[in-house]
Design an enzyme around this catalytic site. Structure first.
Site, short mmCIF file in Angstrom:
data_model
loop_
_atom_site.label_atom_id
_atom_site.label_comp_id
_atom_site.label_asym_id
_atom_site.label_seq_id
_atom_site.Cartn_x
_atom_site.Cartn_y
_atom_site.Cartn_z
N PHE A 132 1.11 -1.21 0.00
CA PHE A 132 0.11 0.04 -0.21
C PHE A 132 0.82 1.30 0.13
CE2 PHE A 132 -2.28 3.14 1.98
CZ PHE A 132 -3.71 3.27 0.99
N ASP A 217 9.25 2.49 1.52
CA ASP A 217 8.20 3.20 1.89
C ASP A 217 8.01 3.14 3.38
OD1 ASP A 217 5.76 4.26 2.79
OD2 ASP A 217 4.60 3.32 1.22
N LYS A 246 2.93 9.97 8.19
CA LYS A 246 2.09 9.54 9.51
C LYS A 246 2.85 9.72 10.70
CE LYS A 246 -0.58 5.85 7.64
NZ LYS A 246 -0.41 5.08 6.32
#
Ligand SMILES: *Cc1c(COP(=O)(O)O)cnc(C)c1O
Length: 405
Positions: A132, A217, A246
């Site tokens: 993702f 990532d 995040k």
């Protein structure tokens, strides 16, 4: 016009639950009901809710200056970039507002690197099933998940997906147009699937052999979540490019793309930009987050809490083998693979006034704030045990009911 009962585009299946305020690992509804938060805004609130140091940094900046644009120097951003590069493999940073934008920068940078080397035909990135990387057009193509791609027209070209942990497929996917390999060192949305350190080292070797860029990532794994500042540290190798978001803002929306000077060499004045990226408010909060996460002993404590949690979860798994299949993860990015539907466990936890979030591969994710104290962590683990006991009792009641009928 009012549609249904909300004016929001219904792209999220939201719970009928709202919070008015938070304090550390706790969230409070308007009526004062208290929930233990092991979601942390999906791995975002690394130091819990309403941390006084973060709130003070944001308020102080709010009274001075909000926004000037990247036409001018932003001293708080210079400072944050230099702290991030000092603490990592990287030499240079581009600030964004989100994870997907950090990935967009990483993807563009990898393509531009080869173009700057006189090989513009090398634009393809190899990615992994279950990945993702965000919801923009390029990042849904990178993630390769059918449910996110369907109906949105032609998929952005240049992503070749291989099965997770399939070395032969990976080797076969490398061709003359390959620019790099993009991977989450631990798949988050994919179900807290840890890529073993020796595989990360293998990817590094493969990239070096073929002149490819290695892109990590670390949007979910970065900023202490796994017990290291960055997850790549455990492997002894480093990527060329890394996406963060995040946790980096502790709840203030921001992201970053970090790179070596070499990998970033194609990105010159005018080749990329963002109006809001690196805005003074975000930079002030980002620096405040680093004050806490880089403080002496902070990451060691994450490691200690992780050991406590994993040991207890292993015990709960032994008590309720009907419910829990496996426990996995690193640091305070933990996943419980369940035999029953993961949503059933999330609901059972909700009945214990505790928040957790599902992930792929039928996993329940536990993402408590990294500065949670031991007693509150134990309280969370008790609630998990009670939720498992409830489900176990349900399963047994159904079995008995089944025999009677
Ligand atoms: C959340 C996430 C993203 C996307 O971040 P947004 O801020 O939602 O755009 C990308 N990669 C990973 C690994 C993530 O967990």
């Amino acid at each position: 016009m009012v549609l249904a009962n909300s004016a929001l585009l219904p792209t999220f299946a939201r719970l009928d639950l709202a919070f008015e305020r938070g304090e550390g690992p706790w969230l409070y509804t308007a009526s004062g009901e208290r929930y233990l938060d092991f979601v942390s805004g999906i791995a975002v609130n690394v130091v819990g809710h309403a941390h006084p140091h973060l709130a003070a940094a944001l308020k102080a900046q709010a009274d001075k200056l909000w926004h000037t644009s990247n036409l001018f120097k932003i001293p708080e951003g210079e400072r944050l970039a230099s702290r991030l590069t000092s603490a990592s493999f990287a030499d240079t940073v581009f600030f964004t507002n989100s994870g997907a934008e950090a990935l967009e920068c990483a993807i563009k940078m990898a393509r531009k690197y080869h173009a700057a080397n006189g090989q513009p035909e090398r634009y393809r990135l190899i990615t992994f099933e279950g990945a993702f990387h965000g919801r923009t057009l390029a990042t849904i193509a990178a993630g390769g998940q059918k449910k996110y791609l369907e109906g949105f027209g032609p998929k952005v070209e240049g992503f070749d997906q291989v099965p997770f942990a399939d070395h032969a497929a990976l080797q076969a996917a490398i061709g003359p147009e390959t620019a790099g390999i993009l991977i989450e060192p631990i798949q988050g949305e994919g179900g807290v699937r840890v890529v073993p350190s020796q595989c990360l080292r293998g990817l590094r070797d493969l990239c070096d052999q073929h002149g490819l860029l290695l892109i990590f990532d670390e949007v979910q794994t970065g900023i202490g979540r796994t017990g290291n500042l960055f997850s790549y540290e455990r492997s002894g190798i480093a990527p060329d490019i890394m996406a963060l978001a995040k946790g980096i803002g502790g709840g203030f929306p921001m992201g970053a793309c970090l790179a070596t000077i070499e990998a970033g060499k194609g990105m010159v004045a005018g080749s990329h930009g963002s109006t809001f990226g690196g805005n003074p408010l975000a930079m002030a909060v980002g620096n405040a987050v680093l004050d806490l996460v880089l403080a002496e002993g902070f990451l060691q404590q994450v490691g200690l809490l992780s050991l406590i949690a994993r040991q207890r979860l292993a015990e709960i798994k032994d008590m309720y083998p009907n419910v829990i299949d496996a426990v996995r993860g690193e640091g305070l990015m933990l996943g419980i693979k369940t035999h029953v539907a993961n949503s059933e466990v999330v609901s059972a936890l909700l009945r214990q006034n505790m928040l957790a979030v599902g992930a792929g591969d039928n996993v329940v994710r536990l993402l408590p704030p990294l500065n949670i104290d031991e007693a509150t962590l134990s309280e969370g683990l008790n609630r998990i045990e009670r939720a498992c006991a409830d489900i176990d009792a349900d399963i047994k009641a159904k079995l008995i009911g089944g025999t009677k009928a």
